[in-house]
Design an enzyme around this catalytic site. Structure first.
Site, PDB file in Angstrom:
ATOM      1  N   ASP A  87      57.208  50.395  67.966  1.00 34.36           N
ATOM      2  CA  ASP A  87      57.649  49.632  69.138  1.00 34.36           C
ATOM      3  C   ASP A  87      59.155  49.774  69.366  1.00 34.36           C
ATOM      4  O   ASP A  87      59.940  49.676  68.429  1.00 34.36           O
ATOM      5  CB  ASP A  87      57.328  48.148  68.962  1.00 34.36           C
ATOM      6  CG  ASP A  87      55.864  47.865  68.696  1.00 34.36           C
ATOM      7  OD1 ASP A  87      55.229  48.658  67.979  1.00 34.36           O
ATOM      8  OD2 ASP A  87      55.360  46.843  69.185  1.00 34.36           O
ATOM      9  N   HIS A 128      48.221  52.369  68.574  1.00 27.23           N
ATOM     10  CA  HIS A 128      49.206  51.293  68.607  1.00 27.23           C
ATOM     11  C   HIS A 128      48.775  50.096  67.759  1.00 27.23           C
ATOM     12  O   HIS A 128      49.563  49.576  66.965  1.00 27.23           O
ATOM     13  CB  HIS A 128      49.454  50.821  70.034  1.00 27.23           C
ATOM     14  CG  HIS A 128      50.441  49.694  70.098  1.00 27.23           C
ATOM     15  ND1 HIS A 128      51.787  49.877  69.845  1.00 27.23           N
ATOM     16  CD2 HIS A 128      50.288  48.357  70.321  1.00 27.23           C
ATOM     17  CE1 HIS A 128      52.412  48.703  69.930  1.00 27.23           C
ATOM     18  NE2 HIS A 128      51.525  47.781  70.212  1.00 27.23           N
ATOM     19  N   ARG A 187      46.059  36.895  66.840  1.00 30.23           N
ATOM     20  CA  ARG A 187      46.662  36.966  68.174  1.00 30.23           C
ATOM     21  C   ARG A 187      45.764  36.390  69.253  1.00 30.23           C
ATOM     22  O   ARG A 187      46.214  36.144  70.371  1.00 30.23           O
ATOM     23  CB  ARG A 187      46.962  38.425  68.537  1.00 30.23           C
ATOM     24  CG  ARG A 187      47.925  39.123  67.612  1.00 30.23           C
ATOM     25  CD  ARG A 187      48.052  40.588  67.997  1.00 30.23           C
ATOM     26  NE  ARG A 187      48.831  41.350  67.023  1.00 30.23           N
ATOM     27  CZ  ARG A 187      50.132  41.556  67.102  1.00 30.23           C
ATOM     28  NH1 ARG A 187      50.822  41.056  68.092  1.00 30.23           N
ATOM     29  NH2 ARG A 187      50.753  42.275  66.185  1.00 30.23           N
ATOM     30  N   ASN A 209      49.877  47.643  73.807  1.00 30.07           N
ATOM     31  CA  ASN A 209      49.340  46.480  74.521  1.00 30.07           C
ATOM     32  C   ASN A 209      50.312  45.950  75.567  1.00 30.07           C
ATOM     33  O   ASN A 209      49.920  45.191  76.465  1.00 30.07           O
ATOM     34  CB  ASN A 209      48.960  45.367  73.542  1.00 30.07           C
ATOM     35  CG  ASN A 209      50.145  44.802  72.794  1.00 30.07           C
ATOM     36  OD1 ASN A 209      50.865  45.540  72.112  1.00 30.07           O
ATOM     37  ND2 ASN A 209      50.371  43.502  72.903  1.00 30.07           N
ATOM     38  N   HIS A 210      51.589  46.353  75.493  1.00 29.05           N
ATOM     39  CA  HIS A 210      52.551  45.930  76.518  1.00 29.05           C
ATOM     40  C   HIS A 210      52.651  46.915  77.678  1.00 29.05           C
ATOM     41  O   HIS A 210      53.422  46.656  78.612  1.00 29.05           O
ATOM     42  CB  HIS A 210      53.928  45.688  75.899  1.00 29.05           C
ATOM     43  CG  HIS A 210      54.061  44.328  75.292  1.00 29.05           C
ATOM     44  ND1 HIS A 210      54.592  43.249  75.963  1.00 29.05           N
ATOM     45  CD2 HIS A 210      53.692  43.865  74.076  1.00 29.05           C
ATOM     46  CE1 HIS A 210      54.560  42.188  75.185  1.00 29.05           C
ATOM     47  NE2 HIS A 210      54.016  42.534  74.029  1.00 29.05           N
ATOM     48  N   ASP A 265      54.348  50.172  73.274  1.00 32.08           N
ATOM     49  CA  ASP A 265      55.262  49.037  73.472  1.00 32.08           C
ATOM     50  C   ASP A 265      56.699  49.514  73.676  1.00 32.08           C
ATOM     51  O   ASP A 265      57.624  49.156  72.947  1.00 32.08           O
ATOM     52  CB  ASP A 265      55.175  48.037  72.320  1.00 32.08           C
ATOM     53  CG  ASP A 265      53.939  47.150  72.434  1.00 32.08           C
ATOM     54  OD1 ASP A 265      53.060  47.451  73.258  1.00 32.08           O
ATOM     55  OD2 ASP A 265      53.855  46.149  71.704  1.00 32.08           O
ATOM     56  N   HIS A 279      60.371  48.220  72.634  1.00 31.57           N
ATOM     57  CA  HIS A 279      60.503  46.949  73.361  1.00 31.57           C
ATOM     58  C   HIS A 279      61.838  46.793  74.097  1.00 31.57           C
ATOM     59  O   HIS A 279      62.540  45.798  73.945  1.00 31.57           O
ATOM     60  CB  HIS A 279      60.293  45.765  72.414  1.00 31.57           C
ATOM     61  CG  HIS A 279      58.851  45.390  72.250  1.00 31.57           C
ATOM     62  ND1 HIS A 279      58.057  45.019  73.313  1.00 31.57           N
ATOM     63  CD2 HIS A 279      58.065  45.330  71.155  1.00 31.57           C
ATOM     64  CE1 HIS A 279      56.842  44.745  72.868  1.00 31.57           C
ATOM     65  NE2 HIS A 279      56.807  44.940  71.566  1.00 31.57           N
ATOM     66  N   HIS A 295      52.862  47.784  66.400  1.00 36.00           N
ATOM     67  CA  HIS A 295      52.348  46.506  66.901  1.00 36.00           C
ATOM     68  C   HIS A 295      52.842  45.263  66.180  1.00 36.00           C
ATOM     69  O   HIS A 295      52.716  44.167  66.704  1.00 36.00           O
ATOM     70  CB  HIS A 295      50.805  46.574  66.843  1.00 36.00           C
ATOM     71  CG  HIS A 295      50.065  45.545  67.616  1.00 36.00           C
ATOM     72  ND1 HIS A 295      50.455  45.101  68.866  1.00 36.00           N
ATOM     73  CD2 HIS A 295      48.906  44.874  67.332  1.00 36.00           C
ATOM     74  CE1 HIS A 295      49.580  44.218  69.315  1.00 36.00           C
ATOM     75  NE2 HIS A 295      48.640  44.059  68.403  1.00 36.00           N
ATOM     76  N   ASP A 318      59.182  45.555  77.862  1.00 38.17           N
ATOM     77  CA  ASP A 318      59.020  44.101  77.688  1.00 38.17           C
ATOM     78  C   ASP A 318      59.898  43.572  76.552  1.00 38.17           C
ATOM     79  O   ASP A 318      60.298  44.290  75.641  1.00 38.17           O
ATOM     80  CB  ASP A 318      57.562  43.711  77.411  1.00 38.17           C
ATOM     81  CG  ASP A 318      56.716  43.673  78.674  1.00 38.17           C
ATOM     82  OD1 ASP A 318      57.294  43.527  79.769  1.00 38.17           O
ATOM     83  OD2 ASP A 318      55.485  43.772  78.563  1.00 38.17           O
ATOM     84  N   ARG A 319      60.168  42.278  76.669  1.00 36.35           N
ATOM     85  CA  ARG A 319      61.011  41.528  75.729  1.00 36.35           C
ATOM     86  C   ARG A 319      62.472  41.970  75.791  1.00 36.35           C
ATOM     87  O   ARG A 319      63.323  41.229  76.254  1.00 36.35           O
ATOM     88  CB  ARG A 319      60.466  41.589  74.304  1.00 36.35           C
ATOM     89  CG  ARG A 319      59.131  40.863  74.144  1.00 36.35           C
ATOM     90  CD  ARG A 319      58.804  40.640  72.687  1.00 36.35           C
ATOM     91  NE  ARG A 319      57.558  39.926  72.493  1.00 36.35           N
ATOM     92  CZ  ARG A 319      57.432  38.597  72.442  1.00 36.35           C
ATOM     93  NH1 ARG A 319      58.493  37.828  72.607  1.00 36.35           N
ATOM     94  NH2 ARG A 319      56.264  38.034  72.243  1.00 36.35           N
TER      95      ARG A 319
END
Length: 492
Positions: A236, A346, A396, A297-298, A265, A238, A423, A268-269
């Site tokens: 990730d 991922h 999750r 997943n993002h 990923d 991010h 992840h 995001d964030r």
């Protein structure tokens, strides 16, 4: 201890001594939480609950600790226990709303935000989050109403990039004759580093070029590492663009011989997601056969609406550009196979025992309904390993948790040696589990400017020897994570 039932709530008789010990455990947990030691805090909150299970605040506090470690399913369950114990406990509803928002269960979140606003009409923060939640629900319903599923009507086929005019005042890098170059990407990275944006024309060219490449790519991409090359697997990112630059500094820029696989990923964030994704997409366009991208997943619409990427695209370019990113994300493959022996995904493995590589090849990743059910695609993006054998419901709230026996059996069934996935934040950037058969790599150091973790990457040679590099976070401009996440930034 003895128990009595009050409605559907079990009230446990607790000694005064245990009540005192429970409060002491809670106080210790609060200290750990403030120190951002969330897993240790969770253990202490659990100790408090075991000593005195009648206190709603203990469950709400543990819910928040689970939330911080992205165990959103557990966070929802604890918040539900809190409001069952005390239906008037506002924080319990707020915690449940926040966890459901994190899971993109917007209608469930709206229900609880409405309860909070009704019980605390002066809470402006809750009102803002309710309004934002309702806005997202309306937008999703509108988008579904106008959604075009035909591949012949993709946006990328309708945009005339050549008609976009580049103003004479633009002094940034340019794509000439519709061809990406190494020089363009390096100039673009320097431009991004200095907080500048490339022209929207070139951003669209990059997105559309990658979408075309990916639309012709299978769901399971087979990679062969040539003898004079190495492949680096990164986890990730991010939106941590300055840490991405550091990866290229310590591990060299991508090239035909310095191959890369970024394992989902990307966005995001972190609040430099545009810079990250345009850099990665540009390299994919330049080196289609030595630079690889896995879907995470993002790389999904719902997550992008909550965690900042959609807002960032709108702020830095224009709202319509997000739809082009969305189409391109849907085209990203969910799995890569290295030298026929290492599977890279991922998230993780599956809720069934009989999954083969051919099943992964057959995944229709362009069908958005695949993300709305317990499909192979959803599990590839969301699942996590666990220490115990067998399978468990996901912490999750999406996907599953799979034990070492599940990994071992899957690898044997498919004649594989190793599973590499991402992840999850790891303190040292990577961790080797399941008797050496499952490796997690995470490449966003000091995740969200708060976790204090290292980042890591994996170098893989043609004979499949693995080595690891870990690295600390580097400074970045003073823009907080989730800066573009509207009123939800405060939740995360």
């Amino acid at each position: 201890m003895s128990e009595e039932t009050n409605g559907d709530i079990q009230i446990t008789e607790v000694s005064e001594e245990n009540k005192i010990k429970a409060d002491e455990a809670r106080d210790a947990a609060n200290i750990l939480f403030r120190a951002k030691k969330f897993e240790a805090a969770t253990e202490k909150y659990t100790e408090a609950i075991n000593l005195n299970p009648n206190v709603a605040a203990y469950y709400a506090n543990r819910s928040f600790a689970y939330f911080k470690t992205e165990a959103y399913g557990y966070a929802v369950a604890d918040a539900e226990k809190a409001v069952k114990i005390d239906p008037k406990y506002i924080k319990g509803y707020y915690r449940r709303a926040a966890a459901n928002m994190a899971l993109c269960k917007f209608k469930d979140a709206r229900r609880d935000f409405r309860i909070v606003v009704k019980k605390a009409p002066g809470d402006k923060d809750a009102k803002d989050k309710l309004a934002e939640c309702e806005k997202i629900i309306r937008k999703i319903e509108f988008e579904k109403a106008i959604e075009v599923d035909s591949p012949d009507k993709k946006l990328a086929k309708t945009l005339n990039v050549d008609s976009i005019v580049v103003e004479p005042s633009y002094d940034g890098p340019r794509i000439e004759d519709g061809k990406i170059t190494k020089e363009f990407i390096e100039k673009a990275m320097e431009y991004f580093k200095n907080r500048k944006r490339i022209h929207r024309k070139y951003a669209y060219q990059i997105i559309i070029a990658v979408q075309k490449i990916m639309s012709e790519t299978p769901s399971l991409v087979e990679i062969t590492i040539p003898q004079d090359c190495k492949l680096t697997v990164c986890g990730d990112i991010h939106g941590q663009f300055y840490d991405l630059l550091n990866i290229f500094k310590i591990n060299d820029l991508p090239s035909e011989k310095n191959m890369y696989l970024f394992n989902g990923d990307f966005v995001d964030r972190g609040s430099f997601s545009i810079e990250v994704i345009l850099t990665l997409f540009a390299y994919k366009w330049l080196y289609p056969n030595s630079f690889y991208l896995t879907r995470g997943n993002h790389e999904t619409d719902d997550m992008n609406k909550v965690y900042g990427f959609e807002g960032e695209v709108k702020a830095k370019f224009e709202e319509s550009m997000f739809r082009y990113f969305s189409e391109t994300f849907s085209s990203l493959p969910p799995a890569h196979l290295i030298n026929q022996k290492i599977l890279v995904v991922h998230g993780g493995l599956f809720s069934r025992d009989d999954v083969t590589l051919d099943d992964i090849r057959k995944i229709d990743r362009f069908d958005k309904k695949q993300l709305e059910s317990d499909s192979l695609l959803r599990e590839l993006l969301w699942s996590d390993p666990q220490l115990l054998p067998g399978r468990s419901p996901s912490k999750r709230g999406v996907g599953i948790q799979f034990g070492p026996d599940i990994t071992e059996n899957f690898l044997k069934r498919n004649n594989l040696d190793l599973l590499i996935r991402s992840h999850e934040v790891k303190e040292n950037g990577y961790v080797i589990e399941h008797n050496g058969k499952c490796i997690t790599v995470f490449s966003a150091p000091n995740y969200c400017d708060s976790m204090g973790n290292k980042g890591a990457l994996i170098n893989i040679t043609p004979d499949l020897q693995l080595s690891y590099k870990t690295f600390e976070a580097v400074p970045h401009p003073d823009v907080r994570p989730m800066a573009y996440a509207a009123h939800f930034g405060g939740l995360f």
